[in-house]
Write an enzyme that holds these catalytic residues in place. Structure first.
Site, mmCIF file in Angstrom:
data_model
loop_
_atom_site.group_PDB
_atom_site.id
_atom_site.type_symbol
_atom_site.label_atom_id
_atom_site.label_comp_id
_atom_site.label_asym_id
_atom_site.label_seq_id
_atom_site.Cartn_x
_atom_site.Cartn_y
_atom_site.Cartn_z
ATOM 1 N N ASN A 30 29.195 1.427 18.075
ATOM 2 C CA ASN A 30 29.163 1.502 19.541
ATOM 3 C C ASN A 30 30.384 2.305 19.991
ATOM 4 O O ASN A 30 31.236 2.660 19.184
ATOM 5 C CB ASN A 30 29.119 0.110 20.172
ATOM 6 C CG ASN A 30 30.336 -0.714 19.799
ATOM 7 O OD1 ASN A 30 31.465 -0.302 20.033
ATOM 8 N ND2 ASN A 30 30.109 -1.867 19.180
ATOM 9 N N GLY A 38 25.145 -6.416 13.306
ATOM 10 C CA GLY A 38 24.222 -5.549 12.565
ATOM 11 C C GLY A 38 24.884 -4.744 11.465
ATOM 12 O O GLY A 38 25.749 -5.244 10.739
ATOM 13 N N VAL A 39 24.473 -3.485 11.333
ATOM 14 C CA VAL A 39 25.002 -2.586 10.303
ATOM 15 C C VAL A 39 26.519 -2.451 10.459
ATOM 16 O O VAL A 39 27.268 -2.485 9.480
ATOM 17 C CB VAL A 39 24.387 -1.174 10.476
ATOM 18 C CG1 VAL A 39 25.010 -0.190 9.511
ATOM 19 C CG2 VAL A 39 22.889 -1.199 10.287
ATOM 20 N N ASP A 40 26.960 -2.297 11.684
ATOM 21 C CA ASP A 40 28.374 -2.105 12.001
ATOM 22 C C ASP A 40 29.215 -3.280 11.465
ATOM 23 O O ASP A 40 30.226 -3.077 10.766
ATOM 24 C CB ASP A 40 28.482 -2.016 13.540
ATOM 25 C CG ASP A 40 29.775 -1.399 14.018
ATOM 26 O OD1 ASP A 40 30.539 -0.914 13.172
ATOM 27 O OD2 ASP A 40 29.999 -1.398 15.247
ATOM 28 N N SER A 129 19.873 2.568 16.345
ATOM 29 C CA SER A 129 19.423 2.138 17.683
ATOM 30 C C SER A 129 18.259 1.138 17.708
ATOM 31 O O SER A 129 17.892 0.674 18.785
ATOM 32 C CB SER A 129 19.035 3.335 18.572
ATOM 33 O OG SER A 129 20.174 3.990 19.083
ATOM 34 N N THR A 130 17.674 0.815 16.539
ATOM 35 C CA THR A 130 16.469 -0.023 16.583
ATOM 36 C C THR A 130 16.750 -1.520 16.414
ATOM 37 O O THR A 130 15.814 -2.307 16.325
ATOM 38 C CB THR A 130 15.432 0.418 15.526
ATOM 39 O OG1 THR A 130 15.986 0.227 14.223
ATOM 40 C CG2 THR A 130 15.043 1.872 15.712
ATOM 41 N N GLY A 131 18.029 -1.898 16.380
ATOM 42 C CA GLY A 131 18.379 -3.316 16.320
ATOM 43 C C GLY A 131 18.818 -3.771 17.701
ATOM 44 O O GLY A 131 18.018 -3.833 18.642
ATOM 45 N N ALA A 132 20.111 -4.028 17.839
ATOM 46 C CA ALA A 132 20.670 -4.505 19.106
ATOM 47 C C ALA A 132 20.362 -3.550 20.266
ATOM 48 O O ALA A 132 20.237 -3.996 21.416
ATOM 49 C CB ALA A 132 22.180 -4.661 18.960
HETATM 50 N N1 AR6 Z 1 21.452 -2.196 5.860
HETATM 51 C C1 AR6 Z 1 20.441 -1.483 6.427
HETATM 52 N N2 AR6 Z 1 19.957 -1.767 7.652
HETATM 53 C C2 AR6 Z 1 20.506 -2.781 8.329
HETATM 54 C C3 AR6 Z 1 21.568 -3.571 7.825
HETATM 55 C C4 AR6 Z 1 22.047 -3.230 6.531
HETATM 56 N N3 AR6 Z 1 23.050 -3.909 5.951
HETATM 57 N N4 AR6 Z 1 21.889 -4.510 8.770
HETATM 58 C C5 AR6 Z 1 21.056 -4.332 9.811
HETATM 59 N N5 AR6 Z 1 20.206 -3.299 9.567
HETATM 60 P P1 AR6 Z 1 21.848 -2.486 14.579
HETATM 61 P P2 AR6 Z 1 21.811 -0.504 16.784
HETATM 62 C C6 AR6 Z 1 19.167 -2.696 10.410
HETATM 63 O O1 AR6 Z 1 21.736 -3.591 15.563
HETATM 64 O O2 AR6 Z 1 20.489 -0.928 17.234
HETATM 65 C C7 AR6 Z 1 26.133 -3.387 16.692
HETATM 66 O O3 AR6 Z 1 26.622 -4.571 17.242
HETATM 67 C C8 AR6 Z 1 18.623 -3.511 11.551
HETATM 68 O O4 AR6 Z 1 17.624 -4.384 11.076
HETATM 69 O O5 AR6 Z 1 22.823 -2.604 13.461
HETATM 70 O O6 AR6 Z 1 22.137 0.962 16.696
HETATM 71 C C9 AR6 Z 1 27.019 -2.185 17.019
HETATM 72 O O7 AR6 Z 1 28.368 -2.541 17.102
HETATM 73 C C10 AR6 Z 1 18.054 -2.431 12.465
HETATM 74 O O8 AR6 Z 1 16.773 -2.013 11.996
HETATM 75 O O9 AR6 Z 1 22.243 -1.075 15.331
HETATM 76 C C11 AR6 Z 1 26.474 -1.743 18.349
HETATM 77 O O10 AR6 Z 1 27.052 -2.465 19.415
HETATM 78 C C12 AR6 Z 1 19.006 -1.259 12.272
HETATM 79 O O11 AR6 Z 1 19.727 -1.567 11.071
HETATM 80 C C13 AR6 Z 1 25.008 -2.034 18.269
HETATM 81 O O12 AR6 Z 1 24.895 -3.092 17.314
HETATM 82 C C14 AR6 Z 1 19.988 -1.007 13.396
HETATM 83 O O13 AR6 Z 1 20.401 -2.231 13.993
HETATM 84 C C15 AR6 Z 1 24.211 -0.861 17.757
HETATM 85 O O14 AR6 Z 1 22.845 -1.191 17.765
#
Ligand code: AR6
Length: 187
Positions: A30, A38-40, A129-132
């Site tokens: 972010n 999530g990933v971050d 972008s497809t998570g949070a």
């Molecule tokens: N490996 C691969 N994919 C993953 C993993 C992993 N270890 N963990 C989660 N995913 P998101 P965003 C998938 O929410 O939507 C954070 O708080 C997950 O299932 O990580 O870009 C940041 O700090 C989903 O399909 O990222 C930002 O504030 C995808 O990764 C915000 O979330 C992305 O989910 C960014 O949101």
């Protein structure tokens, strides 16, 4: 599953991004660059404090107000297997009315450009972008795969780009997008 795009390979797998041994992992960060869920969250907790320290320096020196959506910056990989982490910010989904597709494409494109500028050869992406951030996976997969395929068709310095999808469902959606993209552009 693998696709040949010019001299490069596009690979799609189900797995954990943080386990990849590529030159770089791309973080779905972010604007603060200070971590999150999530990933971050997974990247910072496995990668250790060196990544956060470098992020803080980048904020102080280059982006005091935060990294704009679609931009990308690079830090060490810390304790991860990957050498570097590229931090990019995808758009928050707001119904598709606010240039989300353009911004998502830019996040992929700038991450790839930065990889080439750093002389890297292998890069792993999550589904940005497809998570949070709530971007629908079907639409995001077309933008993501389209951006990577277009980049690899124009630029022959990268060896391998891997999409690392967390679930079987997400992998299937991305595979469908990749088949459609390759069929449309190369057959
Ligand atoms: N490996 C691969 N994919 C993953 C993993 C992993 N270890 N963990 C989660 N995913 P998101 P965003 C998938 O929410 O939507 C954070 O708080 C997950 O299932 O990580 O870009 C940041 O700090 C989903 O399909 O990222 C930002 O504030 C995808 O990764 C915000 O979330 C992305 O989910 C960014 O949101």
């Amino acid at each position: 599953m693998e696709f040949r795009i010019g001299n490069a390979t596009l690979q799609l797998i189900k797995g954990d991004l943080t386990e990849q041994e590529t030159d770089a992992l791309v973080n779905a960060a972010n604007a603060t660059l200070l971590g999150g869920g999530g990933v971050d969250g997974a990247i910072h907790s496995k990668g250790g404090s060196k990544i956060l320290e470098e992020c803080k320096q980048i904020r102080a020196k280059e982006w005091p107000d935060g990294l704009p959506t679609g931009n990308a910056v690079i830090t060490t990989g810390g304790n991860l297997r990957a050498k570097y982490v590229i931090h990019t910010v995808g758009p928050i989904w707001r119904g598709g009315f606010y240039d989300e597709a353009k911004l998502l494409r830019r996040a992929y494109w700038n991450s790839l450009k930065l990889s080439v500028a750093k002389g890297l050869q292998t890069v792993a992406f999550p589904s940005i972008s497809t998570g949070a951030y709530g971007y629908p996976v079907g639409e995001a997969s077309r933008v993501a795969v389209g951006a990577v395929v277009d980049f690899l068709s124009q630029e022959n310095k990268l060896e391998r780009v891997i999409f690392v999808l967390f679930t079987k469902e997400t992998l299937e959606i991305y595979l469908r997008a990749a088949h459609a993209e390759v069929q449309e552009k190369f057959l």
